[in-house]
Design a protein around this motif. Sequence first.
Motif, PDB file in Angstrom:
ATOM      1  N   PHE A 185       0.803  -1.231   0.000  1.00 40.37           N
ATOM      2  CA  PHE A 185       0.000   0.000   0.000  1.00 40.37           C
ATOM      3  C   PHE A 185       0.838   1.284   0.000  1.00 40.37           C
ATOM      4  N   CYS A 186       2.065   1.195   0.462  1.00 39.57           N
ATOM      5  CA  CYS A 186       2.882   2.390   0.680  1.00 39.57           C
ATOM      6  C   CYS A 186       4.015   2.529  -0.330  1.00 39.57           C
ATOM      7  N   TYR A 187       4.292   3.773  -0.670  1.00 43.53           N
ATOM      8  CA  TYR A 187       5.526   4.096  -1.366  1.00 43.53           C
ATOM      9  C   TYR A 187       6.639   4.084  -0.329  1.00 43.53           C
ATOM     10  N   ILE A 188       7.714   3.358  -0.579  1.00 42.86           N
ATOM     11  CA  ILE A 188       8.813   3.241   0.376  1.00 42.86           C
ATOM     12  C   ILE A 188       9.925   4.202  -0.028  1.00 42.86           C
ATOM     13  N   SER A 189      10.291   5.072   0.894  1.00 46.00           N
ATOM     14  CA  SER A 189      11.363   6.026   0.644  1.00 46.00           C
ATOM     15  C   SER A 189      12.271   6.062   1.872  1.00 46.00           C
ATOM     16  N   SER A 190      13.139   7.063   1.929  1.00 44.13           N
ATOM     17  CA  SER A 190      14.081   7.155   3.050  1.00 44.13           C
ATOM     18  C   SER A 190      14.441   8.603   3.287  1.00 44.13           C
ATOM     19  N   ILE A 191      15.044   8.863   4.434  1.00 40.08           N
ATOM     20  CA  ILE A 191      15.592  10.179   4.755  1.00 40.08           C
ATOM     21  C   ILE A 191      17.094  10.028   4.957  1.00 40.08           C
ATOM     22  N   SER A 192      17.802  11.138   5.014  1.00 41.56           N
ATOM     23  CA  SER A 192      19.255  11.087   5.213  1.00 41.56           C
ATOM     24  C   SER A 192      19.647  11.243   6.682  1.00 41.56           C
ATOM     25  N   GLU A 193      18.765  11.865   7.478  1.00 36.05           N
ATOM     26  CA  GLU A 193      19.048  12.028   8.905  1.00 36.05           C
ATOM     27  C   GLU A 193      19.015  10.663   9.593  1.00 36.05           C
ATOM     28  N   PRO A 194      20.061  10.294  10.348  1.00 35.85           N
ATOM     29  CA  PRO A 194      20.093   8.952  10.946  1.00 35.85           C
ATOM     30  C   PRO A 194      19.610   8.920  12.397  1.00 35.85           C
ATOM     31  N   PHE A 195      19.385   7.725  12.874  1.00 37.87           N
ATOM     32  CA  PHE A 195      19.298   7.513  14.314  1.00 37.87           C
ATOM     33  C   PHE A 195      20.550   6.770  14.751  1.00 37.87           C
ATOM     34  N   LEU A 196      20.936   6.968  15.990  1.00 40.42           N
ATOM     35  CA  LEU A 196      22.123   6.336  16.549  1.00 40.42           C
ATOM     36  C   LEU A 196      21.705   5.126  17.371  1.00 40.42           C
ATOM     37  N   HIS A 197      22.438   4.043  17.225  1.00 44.36           N
ATOM     38  CA  HIS A 197      22.133   2.811  17.950  1.00 44.36           C
ATOM     39  C   HIS A 197      23.296   2.502  18.878  1.00 44.36           C
ATOM     40  N   ASN A 198      23.039   2.587  20.175  1.00 42.54           N
ATOM     41  CA  ASN A 198      24.081   2.383  21.173  1.00 42.54           C
ATOM     42  C   ASN A 198      24.284   0.890  21.436  1.00 42.54           C
ATOM     43  N   GLU A 199      25.358   0.338  20.878  1.00 41.73           N
ATOM     44  CA  GLU A 199      25.682  -1.076  21.082  1.00 41.73           C
ATOM     45  C   GLU A 199      26.999  -1.228  21.836  1.00 41.73           C
ATOM     46  N   GLU A 200      27.239  -0.348  22.782  1.00 40.28           N
ATOM     47  CA  GLU A 200      28.506  -0.368  23.514  1.00 40.28           C
ATOM     48  C   GLU A 200      28.736  -1.667  24.272  1.00 40.28           C
ATOM     49  N   ASP A 201      27.647  -2.322  24.703  1.00 42.58           N
ATOM     50  CA  ASP A 201      27.805  -3.545  25.491  1.00 42.58           C
ATOM     51  C   ASP A 201      27.741  -4.814  24.634  1.00 42.58           C
ATOM     52  N   ILE A 202      27.744  -4.645  23.303  1.00 40.59           N
ATOM     53  CA  ILE A 202      27.656  -5.823  22.433  1.00 40.59           C
ATOM     54  C   ILE A 202      28.979  -6.590  22.428  1.00 40.59           C
ATOM     55  N   SER A 203      28.872  -7.888  22.322  1.00 41.77           N
ATOM     56  CA  SER A 203      30.032  -8.755  22.153  1.00 41.77           C
ATOM     57  C   SER A 203      29.701  -9.764  21.067  1.00 41.77           C
TER      58      SER A 203
END
Length: 281
Positions: A185-203
Amino acid sequence: MTKLSPLISVVITTKNEEKNIENCLISIQKQTYKNIEIIVVDNNSSDKTKQISKKYTKNVYNKGPERSAQRNYAVLMSNGEYILQLDADQILKKRVVEACVNKVEEFKSNSMFKNYKDIALHIPEVIIGDSFLNKVRNYEKEFYNNTVIDCSRFIPKKIFEEVGGYDLRMTGPEDWDLDNKIRQFCYISSISEPFLHNEEDISLVKLIKKKNYYANGMSFFIEKWKNNIYTKKRLGFYYRYFYIFIENGKWKKIFKNPFLFIFMYSIRILIGFIFILNKLR
């Protein structure tokens, strides 16, 4: 600033996220676009997640057992025309919501999109953290942003409801499942502004356990969408292990950071083996 001013519901799912949730909520408060409501749906946290959340919004609820049920409930309790989905360890750059609403305005003012009911948007992801694995993960995301591996995070509420929201029978590929449904049903697009994902504790061990957990729900997704073109690309060997890394000039990234590419590709192969083993069980 955009001329449109629809209410945007930012929904956040949480489970013992007292270390992350405040940064997420502050980033929402700092958005340049202000017509926003915040909805937090917690899954029986035993820490201070709920108490911290209530400092920023009155819309704090409790729901389980999985993220899909939490998000469906959040949308049910929302009043916005559009939904922006976040996890507690994600932080918005200050113009993300404004950029999304600008895209909506562009969509609604352009007759070339008349065959679509509405628009849904991908938002690029930037992994933050100081470890080498964080750098590898962020490098990997550069190849996936705005592809079928990615999923829409900014979604019209009416379309979300029309397709039935998240399928509660899935854990892991539920984002791909929803994306497949809204693409009808939707037109899929994107923006350039990002979100930040904090994965500091990932191993590496945590990452493998996470991917193994998600792989458990993949069989049902494959059976449901086995003839879908996007599913074939997402799970097909040629696209996932070759073409996605060279399309649209992305092959240049490999030569700029060959060391990161080798490690990233090795992890991808390992995760692929996990997926195969789960299918053989």
